[in-house]
Write a protein that holds these residues in place. Structure first.
Motif, PDB file in Angstrom:
ATOM      1  N   SER A  19       0.844  -1.204   0.000  1.00 51.36           N
ATOM      2  CA  SER A  19       0.000   0.000   0.000  1.00 51.36           C
ATOM      3  C   SER A  19       0.879   1.254   0.000  1.00 51.36           C
ATOM      4  O   SER A  19       0.620   2.215  -0.737  1.00 51.36           O
ATOM      5  CB  SER A  19      -0.895   0.036   1.245  1.00 51.36           C
ATOM      6  N   GLY A  42      -9.879  -0.761  -0.302  1.00 57.15           N
ATOM      7  CA  GLY A  42      -9.568  -1.268   1.036  1.00 57.15           C
ATOM      8  C   GLY A  42      -9.908  -0.258   2.120  1.00 57.15           C
ATOM      9  O   GLY A  42     -11.007   0.302   2.144  1.00 57.15           O
ATOM     10  N   ALA A  67     -14.910  -2.832   3.407  1.00 58.50           N
ATOM     11  CA  ALA A  67     -13.850  -1.948   2.911  1.00 58.50           C
ATOM     12  C   ALA A  67     -14.465  -0.628   2.448  1.00 58.50           C
ATOM     13  O   ALA A  67     -13.918   0.444   2.721  1.00 58.50           O
ATOM     14  CB  ALA A  67     -13.086  -2.615   1.771  1.00 58.50           C
ATOM     15  N   PRO A  99      -4.034  -4.985  -6.226  1.00 59.90           N
ATOM     16  CA  PRO A  99      -5.033  -6.070  -6.238  1.00 59.90           C
ATOM     17  C   PRO A  99      -4.585  -7.234  -5.349  1.00 59.90           C
ATOM     18  O   PRO A  99      -3.443  -7.275  -4.891  1.00 59.90           O
ATOM     19  CB  PRO A  99      -4.991  -6.520  -7.703  1.00 59.90           C
TER      20      PRO A  99
HETATM   21  C1  SAM Z   1      -4.454  -6.069  -1.288  1.00 61.75           C
HETATM   22  S1  SAM Z   1      -5.953  -5.239  -0.858  1.00 61.75           S
HETATM   23  C2  SAM Z   1      -5.455  -3.521  -1.132  1.00 61.75           C
HETATM   24  C3  SAM Z   1      -6.265  -2.524  -0.336  1.00 61.75           C
HETATM   25  C4  SAM Z   1      -5.772  -1.063  -0.437  1.00 61.75           C
HETATM   26  N1  SAM Z   1      -5.870  -0.572  -1.782  1.00 61.75           N
HETATM   27  C5  SAM Z   1      -4.352  -0.948   0.030  1.00 61.75           C
HETATM   28  O1  SAM Z   1      -3.451  -0.810  -0.811  1.00 61.75           O
HETATM   29  O2  SAM Z   1      -4.132  -1.003   1.244  1.00 61.75           O
HETATM   30  C6  SAM Z   1      -6.985  -5.596  -2.289  1.00 61.75           C
HETATM   31  C7  SAM Z   1      -8.367  -4.973  -2.244  1.00 61.75           C
HETATM   32  O3  SAM Z   1      -9.039  -5.302  -3.469  1.00 61.75           O
HETATM   33  C8  SAM Z   1     -10.384  -5.629  -3.174  1.00 61.75           C
HETATM   34  N2  SAM Z   1     -10.902  -6.458  -4.282  1.00 61.75           N
HETATM   35  C9  SAM Z   1     -10.655  -7.771  -4.532  1.00 61.75           C
HETATM   36  N3  SAM Z   1     -11.293  -8.162  -5.648  1.00 61.75           N
HETATM   37  C10 SAM Z   1     -11.965  -7.061  -6.107  1.00 61.75           C
HETATM   38  C11 SAM Z   1     -12.820  -6.824  -7.227  1.00 61.75           C
HETATM   39  N4  SAM Z   1     -13.120  -7.795  -8.102  1.00 61.75           N
HETATM   40  N5  SAM Z   1     -13.341  -5.575  -7.386  1.00 61.75           N
HETATM   41  C12 SAM Z   1     -13.057  -4.586  -6.500  1.00 61.75           C
HETATM   42  N6  SAM Z   1     -12.254  -4.745  -5.410  1.00 61.75           N
HETATM   43  C13 SAM Z   1     -11.714  -5.973  -5.230  1.00 61.75           C
HETATM   44  C14 SAM Z   1     -10.321  -6.345  -1.837  1.00 61.75           C
HETATM   45  O4  SAM Z   1     -11.574  -6.361  -1.174  1.00 61.75           O
HETATM   46  C15 SAM Z   1      -9.253  -5.485  -1.115  1.00 61.75           C
HETATM   47  O5  SAM Z   1      -9.840  -4.423  -0.413  1.00 61.75           O
END
Ligand code: SAM
Length: 192
Positions: A19, A42, A67, A99
């Motif tokens: 992040s 997130g 989230a 992602p």
């Molecule tokens: C690794 S976390 C990153 C969260 C934040 N952006 C950070 O960097 O701290 C991945 C995020 O992608 C979201 N996510 C997973 N699949 C998704 C999808 N198909 N569409 C939208 N969000 C998705 C998850 O719920 C999670 O919040």
């Protein structure tokens, strides 16, 4: 740039080194008059950091309703969405995405929201693949995306997917750890 104190958010991804790397890279790359979309917002840490550092308008989306609620608490406008599907063509100057990118053995496919935030399926590219397929549609012709991936995701394979989707990929930032290298790829439409 420091990470926030840990909060009690058992179903929302806690901001980590990936992040921070994405937030730092985007904070340097985004201009105040640009429209930014963060896919997979997130906790809202990256979106809020970029907005505060640049003054740009930043909105986020996430598939996890918890989230979405957490990111709203940090002052970010959020839509619950599967990747870029509800966003109009050419609506963003910049798209950010950290992602789920870790390869997950099939027998360990995870099903709760936090684990879903980490699992990139058997090859690590379960979410990267559809993201790359659609992000060029959402970007303005001169726009760009910043995608965080790991050496564990298969960097050559990610580059091949980007090329197949009509995007040029350049490494914009990286950080090495004992078991992986984190990379921020800058993606631009090939015709730009
Ligand atoms: C690794 S976390 C990153 C969260 C934040 N952006 C950070 O960097 O701290 C991945 C995020 O992608 C979201 N996510 C997973 N699949 C998704 C999808 N198909 N569409 C939208 N969000 C998705 C998850 O719920 C999670 O919040």
């Amino acid at each position: 740039m420091t990470l926030p104190e840990r909060r009690e958010m058992p179903t929302v991804y806690e901001p980590a080194e990936d992040s921070r790397l994405l937030a730092e890279t985007a904070a340097e790359a985004v201009a105040a008059d640009e429209r930014v979309l963060e896919v997979g917002v997130g906790s809202g840490y990256v979106a809020a950091t970029v907005r505060e550092a640049t003054g740009a308008a930043v909105v986020g989306c996430d598939i996890n309703p918890d989230a979405c609620a957490a990111a709203r608490e940090s002052g970010v406008g959020v839509v619950r969405a599967d990747l870029t599907t509800p966003f109009a063509a050419g609506s963003a100057d910049v798209v950010l995405c950290n992602p789920p990118y870790l390869p997950t053995p099939p027998e360990r496919e995870w099903d709760d929201p936090l684990e879903y935030a980490l699992s990139g399926g058997d090859d690590g590219r379960r979410v990267v693949r559809p993201f790359l397929d659609d992000v060029g549609r959402v970007l303005r012709p001169d726009g760009r995306a910043y995608l965080l991936v790991s050496s564990l995701t298969g960097l050559d394979a990610v580059r091949e997917l980007a090329t197949a989707a009509g995007l040029e990929a350049h490494e914009r930032a990286e950080e090495s750890f004992p078991f992986e290298r984190l990379v921020v790829l800058e993606l631009t439409p090939s015709s730009a």
